[in-house]
Design a protein around this motif. Structure first.
Motif, PDB file in Angstrom:
ATOM      1  N   VAL A 123       0.844  -1.200   0.000  1.00  0.00           N
ATOM      2  CA  VAL A 123       0.000   0.000   0.000  1.00  0.00           C
ATOM      3  C   VAL A 123       0.884   1.257   0.000  1.00  0.00           C
ATOM      4  N   SER A 128      -1.829  -0.641   6.616  1.00  0.00           N
ATOM      5  CA  SER A 128      -3.282  -0.538   6.474  1.00  0.00           C
ATOM      6  C   SER A 128      -3.945  -1.738   7.147  1.00  0.00           C
TER       7      SER A 128
ATOM      8  N   TYR B  23      -5.152   1.854  -4.694  1.00  0.00           N
ATOM      9  CA  TYR B  23      -6.295   2.176  -3.819  1.00  0.00           C
ATOM     10  C   TYR B  23      -7.625   1.764  -4.448  1.00  0.00           C
ATOM     11  N   ALA B  29     -11.473   2.471  -3.975  1.00  0.00           N
ATOM     12  CA  ALA B  29     -11.435   3.936  -4.047  1.00  0.00           C
ATOM     13  C   ALA B  29     -11.976   4.426  -5.389  1.00  0.00           C
ATOM     14  N   ILE B  49     -13.308   6.593  -0.396  1.00  0.00           N
ATOM     15  CA  ILE B  49     -13.372   5.179  -0.024  1.00  0.00           C
ATOM     16  C   ILE B  49     -14.574   5.090   0.895  1.00  0.00           C
TER      17      ILE B  49
END
Lengths: 134, 134
Positions: A123, A128, B23, B29, B49
């Motif tokens: 990430v 995360s 993401y 996302a 998100i």
């Protein structure tokens, strides 16, 4: 995987009481939970700031995850947790998406939450966490 | 001061397109805004998100705030922004509460937002922003 949003921001601090006083004074934080968890090496508080949540994490010693983080990086943001509906499904989807999981199975986090961590290398340097909202 | 919650988490990345893809793939996302802002030295995207928001920040060069952050700390979480109702009131209250402000007056942030930053030394190492929600 579709996360529901940021469940909390985890912040490593040197002194929990001092940090709590700062977050209350500056941002109107209200304490939701407090706990000392020996086997995770932390004294922690979960605070609400409006609708959001910050976890303040003080290490119980240097040889703990938060203690090593503070030694290396100093105090600051440690991880971000994304809320998911189902943790087993989320972990399967993250694996399919190519994420490197630190926890391949859900484990007990702070404050009774079921959590799993994704390696920061997956990430772009951000540790995360995925968590089922409580 | 009573913040309304986390407006966004700001993340420093080496490559915006690569980070966006990550993401999107890992957390679902969706891009809300993109901008290149020469005078702030960033190429940035705001993503949603779920109900939350993450700003991904790629430096336009080494001698920029994000460039220097990457040089010193590597990619990772850069700042957290708290949403407030009124920025002038928030700055007055933060000053009264003893916070050291980087911006004593509201200034233009990314994506048309009015923002101000609080020095990380006032927030236990966390670069903290206040922003009026848009």
């Amino acid at each position: 995987m579709q996360a529901r949003g940021i469940h909390h921001l985890g912040v490593a601090v040197e002194n929990l009481d001092s940090a709590l006083a700062t977050y209350e004074r500056l941002f109107g934080a209200r304490v939701e939970h407090r706990a000392t968890v020996e086997d995770q090496g932390v004294r922690a508080a979960s605070v609400r700031i409006g609708e959001s949540r910050v976890e303040l994490l003080e290490p119980l010693g240097q040889d703990t995850p938060i203690g090593r983080f503070l030694e290396k990086r100093g105090p600051g943001m440690h991880h971000v947790a994304y809320e998911v509906t189902d943790l087993d499904t989320a972990l399967a989807e993250l694996t399919t998406a190519g994420a490197d999981l630190i926890d391949e199975r859900p484990r007990a986090g702070l404050f009774g939450l079921e959590v799993a961590f994704v390696h920061p290398d997956s990430v772009h340097g951000v540790l995360s966490e995925v968590v089922v909202g409580g």
